[in-house]
Write an enzyme that holds these catalytic residues in place. Structure first.
Site, PDB file in Angstrom:
ATOM      1  N   GLN A 140      52.670  30.503  60.088  1.00  0.00           N
ATOM      2  CA  GLN A 140      52.970  30.924  61.452  1.00  0.00           C
ATOM      3  C   GLN A 140      51.688  31.245  62.090  1.00  0.00           C
ATOM      4  O   GLN A 140      51.776  31.180  63.396  1.00  0.00           O
ATOM      5  CB  GLN A 140      53.935  31.987  61.193  1.00  0.00           C
ATOM      6  CG  GLN A 140      55.438  31.943  61.083  1.00  0.00           C
ATOM      7  CD  GLN A 140      56.092  30.718  62.144  1.00  0.00           C
ATOM      8  OE1 GLN A 140      55.852  30.747  63.213  1.00  0.00           O
ATOM      9  NE2 GLN A 140      57.168  30.068  61.371  1.00  0.00           N
TER      10      GLN A 140
ATOM     11  N   CYS B 218      65.267  32.712  57.468  1.00  0.00           N
ATOM     12  CA  CYS B 218      64.753  32.505  56.200  1.00  0.00           C
ATOM     13  C   CYS B 218      64.164  33.720  55.736  1.00  0.00           C
ATOM     14  O   CYS B 218      62.994  33.621  54.916  1.00  0.00           O
ATOM     15  CB  CYS B 218      64.096  31.085  55.779  1.00  0.00           C
ATOM     16  SG  CYS B 218      64.788  29.676  56.110  1.00  0.00           S
TER      17      CYS B 218
ATOM     18  N   ASP C 272      50.147  33.061  53.319  1.00  0.00           N
ATOM     19  CA  ASP C 272      51.005  32.229  53.963  1.00  0.00           C
ATOM     20  C   ASP C 272      50.709  32.050  55.395  1.00  0.00           C
ATOM     21  O   ASP C 272      51.105  32.828  56.147  1.00  0.00           O
ATOM     22  CB  ASP C 272      52.352  32.841  53.679  1.00  0.00           C
ATOM     23  CG  ASP C 272      53.825  31.866  54.478  1.00  0.00           C
ATOM     24  OD1 ASP C 272      53.081  30.905  55.112  1.00  0.00           O
ATOM     25  OD2 ASP C 272      54.837  32.237  54.444  1.00  0.00           O
TER      26      ASP C 272
END
Ligand code: PMP
Length: 407
Positions: A204, A365, A201
């Site tokens: 960021q 989140c 992921d």
């Protein structure tokens, strides 16, 4: 190349405004979404003004133009992430959709009863919930690698939870709360050695242009354009083409089929197989413009600037009594989460907002991470390359003054 901060700031129209009370905007909510340079805004406007047509469908000039612009954007995304020739980029709505696609398509086909999925305690909900759904449906187990007191991944714990049963390891390259940058080259090597696939992921890390993505050889990599100075509603799943072509469609409709009859349907190969319906063409073109923009910057100077900002911010916040920073790992992006003793994070954010400073508060989140940290929410200041030392000082001075008034 040099790093001219004034010139860079002038490229971002949203940074040029005064907020309520006449305060200059100090935008420290970049981990939620970044501001956009003029070139991105203009690229979308130009597309709609001159080139707008649906892609891959019609034989006219406009459609040829929009198709080639859309496909050029796809090539630019692959190049930006230094993906090798065995990779393919599927445009998605963002990192969330890229992770859902991976779990729903690859996961549903390949994860079986008794298999294991390895995540970490610092994951965003977008890298937790899609796996939870598949794990429940397929009778698989989710293992969670722990973080250490400084917010870095506990590699011994990670290794102890990785085994021949692990089908996939899915990890944030950088935490949206702690700022920790994970050693994905090593994590990817360990995952592959154990026979698991590796999903990153990169929501960021991508805005900070952190290297290591290509050396980690991820099987899947999820990104969002809007955190990388591009438009909202567009992102990508970069994945090994061989794996994508073995996966069933995730959504079905126009542009993803080979042929349809009442007897059945056959599907195109990737990436089209996973891009059902009219995609976000203007978004892809805006994403390409964002990539061109960041490629025009001196990346070494940009990293140095962001490191200096992070150092200054951490040092200033560390001097405020009653303030606790969450996440002090050696390798961090310029994102700092903190809480102030006896003061609700929302109150801090409201007081800062009145002085023109935009930060984020909440669970970000990442509710399981909040549980690990023993808090319900934190304040988060997340910086981008267009932020300045003066802004960091103004933020720290204002925060210190407001906390003193509240205490
Ligand atoms: N992963 C991480 C680590 C994130 O910070 C975010 C966005 N907050 C996402 C995934 C989801 O990204 P998006 O909402 O752009 O799809």
């Amino acid at each position: 190349m040099s790093f001219d901060i004034e010139k860079i700031r002038s490229d971002f129209p949203a940074l040029q405004q005064k907020m309520r009370g006449g305060h200059e905007l100090v935008y420290f909510d970049n981990a939620a979404t970044s501001q956009k340079p003029k070139s991105v805004i203009e690229a979308e406007c130009d597309f709609y003004s001159h080139d707008n047509a649906n892609i891959h469908r019609s034989a006219h000039e406009l459609s040829a133009r929009s198709t080639s612009m859309y496909e050029a954007a796809r090539d630019a995304v692959l190049k930006f992430f230094k993906a090798g020739p065995d990779y393919c980029a599927v445009f998605t709505r963002g990192a969330t959709e890229a992770l859902n696609l991976t779990a729903q398509s690859w996961g549903r086909k390949n994860i079986c009863s008794g298999d294991e999925i390895l995540l970490t305690q610092m994951e965003h909900h977008a890298n937790i919930v899609p796996w939870q759904i598949i794990a429940i449906e397929r009778g698989a187990k989710i293992n969670v690698a722990k973080i250490g007191p400084d917010g870095s991944l506990d590699m011994d714990d990670f290794k102890s939870k990785l085994s021949g049963k692990t089908k996939i390891v899915s990890v944030a390259h950088a935490s949206n709360v702690l700022g920790t940058v994970n050693d994905i080259a090593e994590i990817g090597r360990l995952a592959h050695e154990a026979g698991a696939l590796f999903c990153v992921d990169a929501a960021q890390s991508a805005p900070h242009m952190i290297d290591g993505i290509s050396s980690s050889q991820p099987d899947f990599l999820a990104v969002s354009a809007h955190k990388c100075y591009g438009p909202t509603g567009i992102g990508a799943l970069l994945a090994k083409k061989e794996i994508l072509d073995s996966m069933p469609p995730y959504q079905c409709g126009g542009d993803m089929i080979e042929s349809v009859s009442w007897n059945g349907t056959t599907f195109r190969q990737s990436p089209e197989r996973f891009e059902a319906g009219t995609p976000n063409i203007a978004g892809a073109i805006g994403f390409h413009a964002a990539i061109k923009y960041v490629n025009s910057l001196d990346k070494a100077a940009l990293h140095e600037h962001e490191s200096r900002l992070l150092e200054r911010l951490t040092s200033r916040l560390s001097q405020i009594s009653g303030l606790k920073i969450f996440g002090t790992a050696k390798d961090k992006i310029s994102t700092v989460s903190f809480a102030c003793e006896g003061i609700h994070p929302n109150d801090i954010s409201t007081l800062l907002d009145a002085q023109g400073i935009a930060i984020r508060t909440g669970h970000h989140c990442a509710e399981p991470l909040m549980d690990t940290l023993g808090v319900k929410s934190t304040c988060r200041a997340s910086l981008a390359f267009y932020n300045t030392t003066e802004e960091v000082d103004y933020f720290a001075d204002t925060l210190e003054r407001e906390i003193a008034l509240l205490s």
